[in-house]
Write a protein that holds these residues in place. Structure first.
Motif, PDB file in Angstrom:
ATOM      1  N   ARG A   5     -36.001  65.108  53.916  1.00  0.00           N
ATOM      2  CA  ARG A   5     -34.594  65.201  53.519  1.00  0.00           C
ATOM      3  C   ARG A   5     -33.764  64.339  54.467  1.00  0.00           C
ATOM      4  NH1 ARG A   5     -32.682  69.149  50.226  1.00  0.00           N
ATOM      5  NH2 ARG A   5     -30.817  69.346  51.502  1.00  0.00           N
ATOM      6  N   LEU A   6     -33.016  63.433  53.885  1.00  0.00           N
ATOM      7  CA  LEU A   6     -32.185  62.534  54.668  1.00  0.00           C
ATOM      8  C   LEU A   6     -30.719  62.942  54.560  1.00  0.00           C
ATOM      9  CD1 LEU A   6     -33.735  59.119  53.572  1.00  0.00           C
ATOM     10  CD2 LEU A   6     -34.219  60.401  55.648  1.00  0.00           C
ATOM     11  N   SER A   7     -29.994  62.726  55.647  1.00  0.00           N
ATOM     12  CA  SER A   7     -28.559  63.001  55.624  1.00  0.00           C
ATOM     13  C   SER A   7     -27.864  61.905  54.827  1.00  0.00           C
ATOM     14  CB  SER A   7     -28.007  63.042  57.046  1.00  0.00           C
ATOM     15  OG  SER A   7     -27.966  61.738  57.594  1.00  0.00           O
ATOM     16  N   GLY A   8     -26.602  62.112  54.537  1.00  0.00           N
ATOM     17  CA  GLY A   8     -25.831  61.119  53.795  1.00  0.00           C
ATOM     18  C   GLY A   8     -25.747  59.794  54.529  1.00  0.00           C
ATOM     19  N   LEU A   9     -25.539  59.854  55.854  1.00  0.00           N
ATOM     20  CA  LEU A   9     -25.455  58.617  56.634  1.00  0.00           C
ATOM     21  C   LEU A   9     -26.796  57.891  56.658  1.00  0.00           C
ATOM     22  CD1 LEU A   9     -23.219  59.353  59.756  1.00  0.00           C
ATOM     23  CD2 LEU A   9     -22.779  57.770  57.901  1.00  0.00           C
ATOM     24  N   GLN A  10     -27.878  58.640  56.770  1.00  0.00           N
ATOM     25  CA  GLN A  10     -29.201  58.015  56.763  1.00  0.00           C
ATOM     26  C   GLN A  10     -29.442  57.300  55.437  1.00  0.00           C
ATOM     27  OE1 GLN A  10     -31.364  61.606  57.776  1.00  0.00           O
ATOM     28  NE2 GLN A  10     -32.035  60.693  59.716  1.00  0.00           N
ATOM     29  N   LYS A  11     -29.021  57.914  54.352  1.00  0.00           N
ATOM     30  CA  LYS A  11     -29.165  57.282  53.033  1.00  0.00           C
ATOM     31  C   LYS A  11     -28.336  56.009  52.948  1.00  0.00           C
ATOM     32  CE  LYS A  11     -30.194  61.517  50.507  1.00  0.00           C
ATOM     33  NZ  LYS A  11     -29.697  62.502  49.541  1.00  0.00           N
ATOM     34  N   GLU A  12     -27.131  56.042  53.540  1.00  0.00           N
ATOM     35  CA  GLU A  12     -26.276  54.855  53.523  1.00  0.00           C
ATOM     36  C   GLU A  12     -26.898  53.714  54.322  1.00  0.00           C
ATOM     37  OE1 GLU A  12     -21.990  55.139  54.053  1.00  0.00           O
ATOM     38  OE2 GLU A  12     -22.199  57.319  53.858  1.00  0.00           O
ATOM     39  N   LYS A  51     -28.319  59.919  66.310  1.00  0.00           N
ATOM     40  CA  LYS A  51     -28.003  60.156  64.895  1.00  0.00           C
ATOM     41  C   LYS A  51     -26.807  61.081  64.704  1.00  0.00           C
ATOM     42  CE  LYS A  51     -31.391  63.835  64.175  1.00  0.00           C
ATOM     43  NZ  LYS A  51     -32.570  64.211  63.417  1.00  0.00           N
ATOM     44  N   ARG A  52     -26.335  61.710  65.776  1.00  0.00           N
ATOM     45  CA  ARG A  52     -25.132  62.553  65.690  1.00  0.00           C
ATOM     46  C   ARG A  52     -23.867  61.801  66.100  1.00  0.00           C
ATOM     47  NH1 ARG A  52     -29.208  66.021  68.146  1.00  0.00           N
ATOM     48  NH2 ARG A  52     -28.498  65.018  70.043  1.00  0.00           N
ATOM     49  N   PHE A  54     -21.581  59.904  64.798  1.00  0.00           N
ATOM     50  CA  PHE A  54     -21.106  59.498  63.478  1.00  0.00           C
ATOM     51  C   PHE A  54     -20.134  58.328  63.539  1.00  0.00           C
ATOM     52  CE2 PHE A  54     -21.902  64.160  63.062  1.00  0.00           C
ATOM     53  CZ  PHE A  54     -23.093  64.033  62.390  1.00  0.00           C
ATOM     54  N   GLU A  58     -20.828  54.930  61.516  1.00  0.00           N
ATOM     55  CA  GLU A  58     -19.907  54.491  60.472  1.00  0.00           C
ATOM     56  C   GLU A  58     -19.329  53.118  60.784  1.00  0.00           C
ATOM     57  OE1 GLU A  58     -17.237  57.809  60.239  1.00  0.00           O
ATOM     58  OE2 GLU A  58     -18.566  58.919  58.902  1.00  0.00           O
TER      59      GLU A  58
END
Length: 81
Positions: A5-12, A51-52, A54, A58
């Motif tokens: 499961r990937l976070s939204g930022l990882q997917k971006e 990874k935290r 943000f 961004e």
């Protein structure tokens, strides 16, 4: 095999990387490796970011999208770092 499961930022980030690789395929064959290695280097240089963090992620995503838009221009035939 369990799905990761990937976070939204990882997917971006992954989406931006895939977009970079897709754009590489549109460049002249002689210079594709330059574009591919540039993209890989840019992502590898920032792999150590927490990874935290943000804000930093961004910022780098915005910077990467701007660079991709600039390098995707048909007038850009080669890239050198």
């Amino acid at each position: 095999m369990a799905a990761i499961r990937l976070s939204g930022l990882q997917k971006e980030v992954l989406s931006l990387y895939r977009s970079c690789l897709r754009e590489c395929r549109k460049k002249p064959e002689a210079t594709r490796t330059h574009f591919r290695s540039f993209a890989r280097t840019e992502f590898e240089n920032n792999i150590s970011i927490d990874k935290r963090d943000f804000g930093a992620i961004e910022f780098l995503l915005r910077k990467g999208r701007r660079q991709l838009e600039m390098y995707a221009s048909p007038g850009v035939k080669d890239i050198r770092k």
